[in-house]
Design an enzyme around this catalytic site. Structure first.
Site, PDB file in Angstrom:
ATOM      1  N   CYS A 160      43.170  -1.640  65.907  1.00  0.00           N
ATOM      2  CA  CYS A 160      43.931  -1.986  64.708  1.00  0.00           C
ATOM      3  C   CYS A 160      43.745  -0.923  63.624  1.00  0.00           C
ATOM      4  O   CYS A 160      42.756  -0.186  63.606  1.00  0.00           O
ATOM      5  CB  CYS A 160      43.531  -3.365  64.190  1.00  0.00           C
ATOM      6  SG  CYS A 160      41.882  -3.435  63.440  1.00  0.00           S
ATOM      7  N   CYS A 187      35.638   7.876  75.953  1.00  0.00           N
ATOM      8  CA  CYS A 187      36.930   8.566  75.838  1.00  0.00           C
ATOM      9  C   CYS A 187      36.730   9.833  75.017  1.00  0.00           C
ATOM     10  O   CYS A 187      36.284   9.766  73.867  1.00  0.00           O
ATOM     11  CB  CYS A 187      37.977   7.678  75.179  1.00  0.00           C
ATOM     12  SG  CYS A 187      39.605   8.483  75.068  1.00  0.00           S
ATOM     13  N   CYS A 232      29.324  29.739  48.116  1.00  0.00           N
ATOM     14  CA  CYS A 232      30.253  30.865  48.249  1.00  0.00           C
ATOM     15  C   CYS A 232      31.387  30.486  49.200  1.00  0.00           C
ATOM     16  O   CYS A 232      31.137  30.059  50.326  1.00  0.00           O
ATOM     17  CB  CYS A 232      29.533  32.108  48.769  1.00  0.00           C
ATOM     18  SG  CYS A 232      30.611  33.564  48.833  1.00  0.00           S
ATOM     19  N   CYS A 248      28.603  39.953  51.929  1.00  0.00           N
ATOM     20  CA  CYS A 248      29.699  39.338  51.178  1.00  0.00           C
ATOM     21  C   CYS A 248      29.963  40.154  49.914  1.00  0.00           C
ATOM     22  O   CYS A 248      29.027  40.508  49.196  1.00  0.00           O
ATOM     23  CB  CYS A 248      29.346  37.898  50.823  1.00  0.00           C
ATOM     24  SG  CYS A 248      30.576  37.064  49.808  1.00  0.00           S
ATOM     25  N   HIS A 264      18.413  40.694  61.152  1.00  0.00           N
ATOM     26  CA  HIS A 264      17.126  40.752  61.853  1.00  0.00           C
ATOM     27  C   HIS A 264      17.026  41.886  62.866  1.00  0.00           C
ATOM     28  O   HIS A 264      16.205  41.822  63.775  1.00  0.00           O
ATOM     29  CB  HIS A 264      16.885  39.426  62.572  1.00  0.00           C
ATOM     30  CG  HIS A 264      18.086  38.944  63.343  1.00  0.00           C
ATOM     31  ND1 HIS A 264      18.495  39.524  64.526  1.00  0.00           N
ATOM     32  CD2 HIS A 264      18.983  37.960  63.069  1.00  0.00           C
ATOM     33  CE1 HIS A 264      19.581  38.899  64.960  1.00  0.00           C
ATOM     34  NE2 HIS A 264      19.911  37.954  64.099  1.00  0.00           N
ATOM     35  N   CYS A 296     -13.241  47.121  50.235  1.00  0.00           N
ATOM     36  CA  CYS A 296     -13.221  48.527  50.634  1.00  0.00           C
ATOM     37  C   CYS A 296     -14.187  48.707  51.803  1.00  0.00           C
ATOM     38  O   CYS A 296     -15.351  48.296  51.726  1.00  0.00           O
ATOM     39  CB  CYS A 296     -13.635  49.413  49.461  1.00  0.00           C
ATOM     40  SG  CYS A 296     -13.911  51.137  49.932  1.00  0.00           S
ATOM     41  N   CYS A 309       2.808  49.846  49.397  1.00  0.00           N
ATOM     42  CA  CYS A 309       2.268  50.847  50.311  1.00  0.00           C
ATOM     43  C   CYS A 309       0.978  50.362  50.959  1.00  0.00           C
ATOM     44  O   CYS A 309       0.120  49.760  50.312  1.00  0.00           O
ATOM     45  CB  CYS A 309       2.010  52.137  49.543  1.00  0.00           C
ATOM     46  SG  CYS A 309       1.442  53.503  50.568  1.00  0.00           S
ATOM     47  N   CYS A 314      -9.521  53.459  47.120  1.00  0.00           N
ATOM     48  CA  CYS A 314     -10.479  52.698  46.316  1.00  0.00           C
ATOM     49  C   CYS A 314     -10.694  53.396  44.969  1.00  0.00           C
ATOM     50  O   CYS A 314     -10.937  54.605  44.923  1.00  0.00           O
ATOM     51  CB  CYS A 314     -11.808  52.574  47.064  1.00  0.00           C
ATOM     52  SG  CYS A 314     -13.094  51.714  46.128  1.00  0.00           S
TER      53      CYS A 314
END
Length: 492
Positions: A160, A187, A232, A248, A264, A296, A309, A314
């Site tokens: 229905c 189905c 976005c 983008c 990646h 150290c 880096c 030291c």
């Protein structure tokens, strides 16, 4: 690179790295073609110009919502005309076959009935089970209703209108678009959009349904991807779908076209998913390695790493060492940049399960620590970039040159981030890589790239101590190392 909280570094010892230097304990291997390749790589770096082939070059277009909708509509109207079906049915067929029109037409010419079955717009005659309920009877609410209030798809399973409305409304509220299907058990038929729209009771639901349909149409298209940037609406279109870097032009989000995750390379999509899942599962590992301080190795003073880096000096005893392995930096480069390569135990297969488990954890920690270290270095070097930007502004304001005169400093910081980002993603690649000649070649190139990145990082953080030519030469070497590695190993 940095030292304790109040220190500044001095010049580094930049020695060439000997690719043929191996640990005495390791078995001697026949280098074969690999040694020749090592020599070739070194010469390539010097011979290739700035316009050399970029293995990451990838053609793509950024489309607005209207442009994307127009492209989809063009495919749909063309196919509907050829197959003599409604626009809504044509869309379902296109979704099922990832909008590959040529394949659809080939299948249609071969077996048109089977095409419609596979697209889930017509029932399979051999498996179709007709309704067993009496006429004018809704199988959901079990009520007898007037014939004009019974609705069905091509399967003739009648329900229905009220039950259809509830069914469609609930699914749309749950974010379902193309996936709304017949309510009959087992189905598979999907509901065309021209069947669903009249059943949605208000404009708010209809607007949601339009958005979900558009999302499903784009996600099913083999040449399109939704931008994953927050809120976005842009869509990226390519000719050949591959695991390549796209950006983008609206929100500047950078991602892998194939999986829509953070880019990646050289690691492939499936491997990076495994790696990120493993890292998430081992959350305590991140806490274990999260410390920003080490002692150290010479005078034991506590040193904080507040730069990207890994070449440390030291402030107390001036000892130069590697942040990762704490080895003496003077001999670091001459040892094949050993701290980037994991030394596996060849006898581990003959040992107990507990020993194998410990070895597996040791291996994972080795790669995770380096992955996480480069991630932190990227964050710290982003701060260095901002300091360079501020310094350039100050010099321009004091009439000490123009932006063009100092732009090379920003270019160096940007290239450093680009190279280190690639280096970070070499560690998941190496972790899952099978041992053998190809892995040894990869580790060699990884080590060469890492050495040049640390040299570049040192110079970027001390740009005033180096002339422009020296810095740009180091940029060129680092970028060529990066491109060489990607050319040989980013093959997805």
């Amino acid at each position: 690179m940095s030292v304790d909280m109040n220190s500044q570094g001095s010049d580094s010892n930049e020695e060439d790295y000997d690719p043929n230097c191996e640990e005495e304990e390791e078995e001697e291997e026949d280098p074969g073609d690999i040694e020749d390749y090592y020599v070739g790589v070194a010469s390539d770096v010097e011979q290739q110009g700035a316009d050399a082939f970029d293995p990451e070059e990838y053609q793509f277009t950024c489309l607005t919502y209207k442009e994307s909708e127009g492209a989809l509509h063009e495919h749909m109207t063309s196919l509907a005309s050829v197959l003599k079906v409604s626009h809504s049915v044509a869309k379902l067929i296109l979704v099922n076959f990832h909008w590959q029109v040529s394949e659809i037409l080939d299948r249609y010419r071969s077996n048109s009935a089977q095409l419609l079955v596979e697209a889930r717009v017509q029932p399979n005659p051999s498996k179709h089970v007709p309704t067993a309920h009496p006429p004018h009877h809704c199988a959901v609410c079990m009520q007898f209703v007037r014939k004009e209030n019974l609705l069905s798809l091509a399967c003739q399973h009648q329900f229905c209108r009220s039950c259809w409305e509830q069914h469609c409304s609930v699914l749309v509220k749950d974010g379902v678009g193309v996936g709304i299907s017949c309510m009959a058990q087992d189905c598979p038929l999907r509901t065309p959009e021209d069947f669903v729209f009249p059943l949605l009771p208000n404009e708010e639901l209809r607007d949601k349904y339009r958005r979900y349909l558009f999302r499903d149409y784009v996600e099913s298209h083999f040449q399109l991807q939704l931008c994953p940037g927050a809120d976005c609406p842009m869509v990226i279109r390519v000719q050949e779908p591959r695991a390549r870097r796209v950006q983008c032009n609206r929100c500047s989000e950078v991602f892998c076209f194939k999986c829509r995750q953070m880019y990646h390379a050289p690691t492939d999509c499936a491997t990076i998913r495994k790696w990120l899942t493993k890292c998430a599962d081992d959350s305590e590992t991140a806490n274990y390695i999260s410390a920003h301080t080490k002692d150290c190795p010479k005078c034991n003073i506590c040193i904080e790493k507040n730069g990207g880096c890994n070449h440390m000096q030291c402030s107390k005893c001036k000892h130069d060492f590697c942040w990762m392995c704490l080895g003496d930096w003077k001999t670091h480069g001459s040892e094949y940049y050993e701290c980037s390569r994991y030394k596996e135990n060849p006898d581990i297969v003959n040992q107990s399960q507990q020993a194998q488990a410990r070895e597996a954890l040791k291996k994972y920690l080795f790669y995770f620590e380096r992955w996480e270290n480069h991630n932190k270095s990227l964050q710290l070097e982003a701060q260095t970039y901002e300091r360079i930007h501020e310094k350039i502004q100050e010099r321009v304001m004091n009439n000490l040159g123009t932006w063009i005169d100092w732009q090379y400093l920003q270019n160096a910081a940007k290239l450093l981030a680009k190279c280190r980002y690639t280096l970070q993603y070499t560690y998941p690649y190496a972790y899952y890589m099978e041992s053998g000649p190809r892995k040894k070649l990869f580790e060699y190139q990884q080590a060469q790239l890492e050495a040049e990145i640390e040299n570049l990082s040192w110079k970027v953080e001390r740009a005033d101590s180096y002339d422009r030519g020296d810095l740009e030469n180091q940029m060129h070497i680092a970028e060529q190392r990066r491109r060489t590695l990607l050319k040989d190993f980013h093959d997805t």
